[in-house]
Design an enzyme around this catalytic site. Structure first.
Site, PDB file in Angstrom:
ATOM      1  CB  SER A 241      -8.167 -39.291 124.521  1.00 50.10           C
ATOM      2  OG  SER A 241      -8.671 -38.507 125.880  1.00 50.10           O
ATOM      3  CG  HIS A 271      -6.698 -34.363 124.052  1.00 47.85           C
ATOM      4  ND1 HIS A 271      -7.163 -33.814 125.177  1.00 47.85           N
ATOM      5  CD2 HIS A 271      -7.098 -35.595 123.880  1.00 47.85           C
ATOM      6  CE1 HIS A 271      -7.943 -34.874 125.501  1.00 47.85           C
ATOM      7  NE2 HIS A 271      -7.851 -35.744 124.871  1.00 47.85           N
ATOM      8  CG  HIS A 318     -11.832 -26.992 127.995  1.00 50.60           C
ATOM      9  ND1 HIS A 318     -13.120 -27.709 127.540  1.00 50.60           N
ATOM     10  CD2 HIS A 318     -11.290 -28.163 128.226  1.00 50.60           C
ATOM     11  CE1 HIS A 318     -13.017 -29.137 127.885  1.00 50.60           C
ATOM     12  NE2 HIS A 318     -11.678 -29.234 128.286  1.00 50.60           N
ATOM     13  NE  ARG A 327     -10.064 -31.458 133.971  1.00 48.23           N
ATOM     14  CZ  ARG A 327      -9.876 -31.641 132.629  1.00 48.23           C
ATOM     15  NH1 ARG A 327      -9.514 -32.983 132.360  1.00 48.23           N
ATOM     16  NH2 ARG A 327      -9.877 -30.802 131.664  1.00 48.23           N
ATOM     17  CG  ASP A 373      -3.340 -30.445 129.868  1.00 53.20           C
ATOM     18  OD1 ASP A 373      -3.037 -31.576 130.465  1.00 53.20           O
ATOM     19  OD2 ASP A 373      -4.187 -30.393 128.778  1.00 53.20           O
TER      20      ASP A 373
HETATM   21  N1  HAX Z   1      -4.030 -19.300 123.143  1.00 54.85           N
HETATM   22  C1  HAX Z   1      -4.401 -18.507 121.939  1.00 54.85           C
HETATM   23  N2  HAX Z   1      -5.340 -18.342 121.159  1.00 54.85           N
HETATM   24  C2  HAX Z   1      -6.273 -19.625 121.679  1.00 54.85           C
HETATM   25  C3  HAX Z   1      -6.448 -20.182 122.826  1.00 54.85           C
HETATM   26  C4  HAX Z   1      -5.014 -20.150 123.685  1.00 54.85           C
HETATM   27  N3  HAX Z   1      -4.736 -20.804 124.657  1.00 54.85           N
HETATM   28  N4  HAX Z   1      -7.329 -20.806 122.971  1.00 54.85           N
HETATM   29  C5  HAX Z   1      -8.196 -20.518 121.637  1.00 54.85           C
HETATM   30  N5  HAX Z   1      -7.514 -19.597 121.256  1.00 54.85           N
HETATM   31  C6  HAX Z   1      -7.938 -19.166 119.770  1.00 54.85           C
HETATM   32  C7  HAX Z   1      -8.254 -20.180 118.753  1.00 54.85           C
HETATM   33  O1  HAX Z   1      -6.849 -20.782 118.368  1.00 54.85           O
HETATM   34  C8  HAX Z   1      -8.971 -19.621 117.740  1.00 54.85           C
HETATM   35  O2  HAX Z   1      -8.312 -18.976 116.929  1.00 54.85           O
HETATM   36  P1  HAX Z   1      -8.603 -18.789 115.159  1.00 54.85           P
HETATM   37  O3  HAX Z   1      -9.936 -18.356 115.248  1.00 54.85           O
HETATM   38  O4  HAX Z   1      -7.697 -17.802 114.895  1.00 54.85           O
HETATM   39  O5  HAX Z   1      -8.366 -20.242 114.691  1.00 54.85           O
HETATM   40  C9  HAX Z   1      -9.773 -18.910 118.674  1.00 54.85           C
HETATM   41  O6  HAX Z   1      -9.061 -18.436 119.805  1.00 54.85           O
HETATM   42  C10 HAX Z   1     -11.477 -19.653 119.232  1.00 54.85           C
HETATM   43  O7  HAX Z   1     -11.027 -21.025 119.705  1.00 54.85           O
HETATM   44  P2  HAX Z   1     -12.004 -21.502 120.875  1.00 54.85           P
HETATM   45  O8  HAX Z   1     -13.196 -21.506 120.128  1.00 54.85           O
HETATM   46  O9  HAX Z   1     -12.023 -20.362 121.903  1.00 54.85           O
HETATM   47  O10 HAX Z   1     -11.179 -22.623 121.156  1.00 54.85           O
HETATM   48  P3  HAX Z   1     -11.492 -24.171 120.446  1.00 54.85           P
HETATM   49  O11 HAX Z   1     -12.747 -24.825 121.017  1.00 54.85           O
HETATM   50  O12 HAX Z   1     -11.307 -24.070 118.928  1.00 54.85           O
HETATM   51  O13 HAX Z   1     -10.183 -24.890 121.082  1.00 54.85           O
HETATM   52  C11 HAX Z   1      -8.342 -25.509 122.411  1.00 54.85           C
HETATM   53  C12 HAX Z   1      -9.859 -25.530 122.403  1.00 54.85           C
HETATM   54  C13 HAX Z   1      -8.461 -26.152 123.848  1.00 54.85           C
HETATM   55  C14 HAX Z   1      -7.894 -26.449 121.279  1.00 54.85           C
HETATM   56  C15 HAX Z   1      -7.581 -24.204 122.478  1.00 54.85           C
HETATM   57  O14 HAX Z   1      -8.375 -23.141 123.728  1.00 54.85           O
HETATM   58  C16 HAX Z   1      -6.231 -24.166 122.492  1.00 54.85           C
HETATM   59  O15 HAX Z   1      -5.546 -24.347 121.523  1.00 54.85           O
HETATM   60  N6  HAX Z   1      -5.791 -24.165 123.826  1.00 54.85           N
HETATM   61  C17 HAX Z   1      -4.251 -24.312 124.121  1.00 54.85           C
HETATM   62  C18 HAX Z   1      -3.837 -25.796 124.140  1.00 54.85           C
HETATM   63  C19 HAX Z   1      -4.306 -26.553 125.195  1.00 54.85           C
HETATM   64  O16 HAX Z   1      -4.254 -25.925 126.203  1.00 54.85           O
HETATM   65  N7  HAX Z   1      -5.060 -27.780 125.061  1.00 54.85           N
HETATM   66  C20 HAX Z   1      -5.413 -28.510 126.082  1.00 54.85           C
HETATM   67  C21 HAX Z   1      -7.054 -28.273 126.247  1.00 54.85           C
HETATM   68  C22 HAX Z   1      -7.538 -29.157 127.426  1.00 54.85           C
HETATM   69  C23 HAX Z   1      -7.405 -30.628 127.406  1.00 54.85           C
HETATM   70  O17 HAX Z   1      -7.797 -31.224 126.395  1.00 54.85           O
HETATM   71  N8  HAX Z   1      -6.405 -31.333 127.830  1.00 54.85           N
HETATM   72  O18 HAX Z   1      -5.878 -32.466 127.718  1.00 54.85           O
END
Ligand code: HAX
Length: 433
Positions: A241, A271, A318, A327, A373
């Site tokens: 964002s 996000h 994250h 947080r 979150d």
């Molecule tokens: N559950 C299951 N699998 C997860 C995961 C979770 N909570 N977090 C990461 N992974 C997986 C990824 O999907 C990825 O899988 P693939 O290789 O099969 O694609 C793998 O683990 C490696 O990912 P990563 O490098 O650890 O994480 P990224 O930096 O790519 O992504 C995210 C970060 C926040 C998008 C990710 O952890 C996620 O999807 N979390 C759940 C959604 C969430 O809570 N989002 C909010 C984040 C904070 C924020 O911005 N708040 O507003």
């Protein structure tokens, strides 16, 4: 010129000169190298953006102008008799780098009250939408409907000097921040409050008044809103964002256009929308298991089922953090003090015990810990605000503080159009050969 604008101008003028001198001396120095996996991997970790208002450390979490969240809870001015920091104080800090006095924060509360209004055109536009329209869609449309009031856009059309960009950005930022609680509360009451709107209370602060207009007048809820609107405000510049606001703003789009862009980004489930997804997922678990007091084994099964369905566990993981999000911890500390008997909050704490181990077992998740979150929804549910589709709007109201303070800095420092280089797969292969 108002007292905050004047102080910002003084600080920004000094820093602006320092930046010019620094660049002359160090402009060619290297601070990072990029590897191929970063180009394919969402540009993780590439140091390529200036962001003055906050910085994120993977282990320690967010620091606003060098101050951690516990430190801000201690140092920022409080509302009468309260214990939580006021977001007004954080905004002052992000703009000037200085912890404001109680009087300065009181001035800012009054200044935002003076600037607050919800234009009739915004009400008309919102009323043209079905109340079932997702609240984030309504929020973005509401912000866009106010864009004709942008002083930056009007002055630019008249032929404004570059040296005045910061000044009208500041005015738009202050007006927009003052208006957002009214807009956000209007959306809540039309979609979840049978269209019965609640007038602003001129005796309350920015957060307290937002809580009041939402229809939640419990003093503890108002305290939580002060904490909530403080801790969600900024998370350095690279998050989706903030980066979107910066990118849109770099074209000299005005603060309304830039902020609306950022809110489209916040509305994604990876996000900001994760806050609604967390509670939706927890409600799904309660429904499936049939109890508010699930066992560890029942919770673990539910987590495994989610993962086996190819879905992520919302609220965990994250892109930068590698420890439990401060947080999350700040909200846990609040809940331990104010609502430790809440069944839904207890489930969030059980998840904190169980999810990280399961994610670690997958062997690919870089950060198995909860993010911001994972906690917020349960506290809101406890206070009666169960309409989880609305939660990301609250995040958005807070995020305005950081990204708009940062935009004032971008204009003051004359940061240029953002334009990174992209490469095709073929050209990357050629470079490697
Ligand atoms: N559950 C299951 N699998 C997860 C995961 C979770 N909570 N977090 C990461 N992974 C997986 C990824 O999907 C990825 O899988 P693939 O290789 O099969 O694609 C793998 O683990 C490696 O990912 P990563 O490098 O650890 O994480 P990224 O930096 O790519 O992504 C995210 C970060 C926040 C998008 C990710 O952890 C996620 O999807 N979390 C759940 C959604 C969430 O809570 N989002 C909010 C984040 C904070 C924020 O911005 N708040 O507003």
């Amino acid at each position: 010129m108002d007292i905050l604008k004047q102080r910002f101008q003084e600080v920004a003028t000094t820093v602006g000169q320092e930046v010019k001198d620094f660049l002359k001396l160090n402009g060619d120095r290297k601070i990072d190298e990029v590897v191929v996996s970063q180009v394919f991997g969402g540009m993780r970790g590439i140091k390529s953006m200036l962001w003055e208002t906050s910085q994120l450390d993977p282990e320690e979490g967010i620091r606003f102008r060098g101050y951690s969240i516990p430190k801000l809870r201690e140092l920022l001015p409080k509302w009468k008799g309260g214990k939580e920091p006021m977001p007004e104080g954080l905004f002052w800090l992000m703009l000037t780098g200085e912890i404001p006095t109680q009087e300065q924060v009181e001035w800012l509360t009054a200044e935002w009250r003076r600037r607050e209004n919800l234009p009739q055109q915004t009400i008309n536009v919102l009323e043209a939408l079905s109340p079932e329209t997702h609240p984030m869609t309504q929020f973005v449309i509401g912000i866009m409907s106010m864009q004709p009031d942008s002083l930056f856009a009007a002055k630019y059309a008249e032929g404004m000097s570059k040296s005045d960009y910061w000044s009208y950005t500041y005015e738009d930022a202050m007006n927009l921040i003052a208006r957002l609680p009214l807009l956000a509360a209007y959306i809540y009451r039309r979609s979840f409050g049978q269209g019965k709107h609640i007038a602003a209370d001129p005796n309350l602060d920015w957060s307290g008044n937002y809580a009041h207009m939402l229809g939640y007048d419990q003093p503890d809820f108002k305290s939580y809103m002060r904490l909530y609107l403080t801790i969600h405000a900024d998370h350095e510049g690279g998050n989706a964002s903030a980066h979107t606001v910066h990118l849109v703003g770099s074209t000299l789009s005005d603060p309304y256009l830039s902020f609306a862009g950022g809110m489209n980004s916040l509305a994604g489930p990876l996000h900001g929308l994760a806050n609604q997804e967390v509670i939706k997922w927890i409600f799904g678990m309660i429904d499936e298991i049939g109890t508010m007091d699930p066992t560890e084994a029942q919770i673990a099964d539910y987590i495994h089922n989610t993962l086996e369905a190819g879905q992520v566990i919302p609220g965990y993981g994250h892109a930068v953090l590698r420890q439990p999000d401060p947080r999350f911890i700040a909200q846990k500390v609040f809940a331990e003090e104010y609502l430790h008997e809440s069944a839904i909050v207890k489930i969030v704490w059980q998840l904190f015990d169980i999810v990280p181990g399961i994610l670690q077992e997958l062997g690919k998740v870089k950060n198995p810990w909860p993010n911001v979150d994972a906690h917020s929804g349960a506290i809101l549910v406890h206070y009666g605000l169960k309409d989880y589709n609305y939660y990301t709007v609250m995040f958005g109201v807070s995020r305005a503080l950081g990204v708009l303070a940062a935009q004032c800095w971008s204009r003051a420092l004359g940061l240029p159009l953002e334009r990174p280089k992209s490469l095709s797969f073929a050209s990357i292969k050629k470079m490697i050969q």
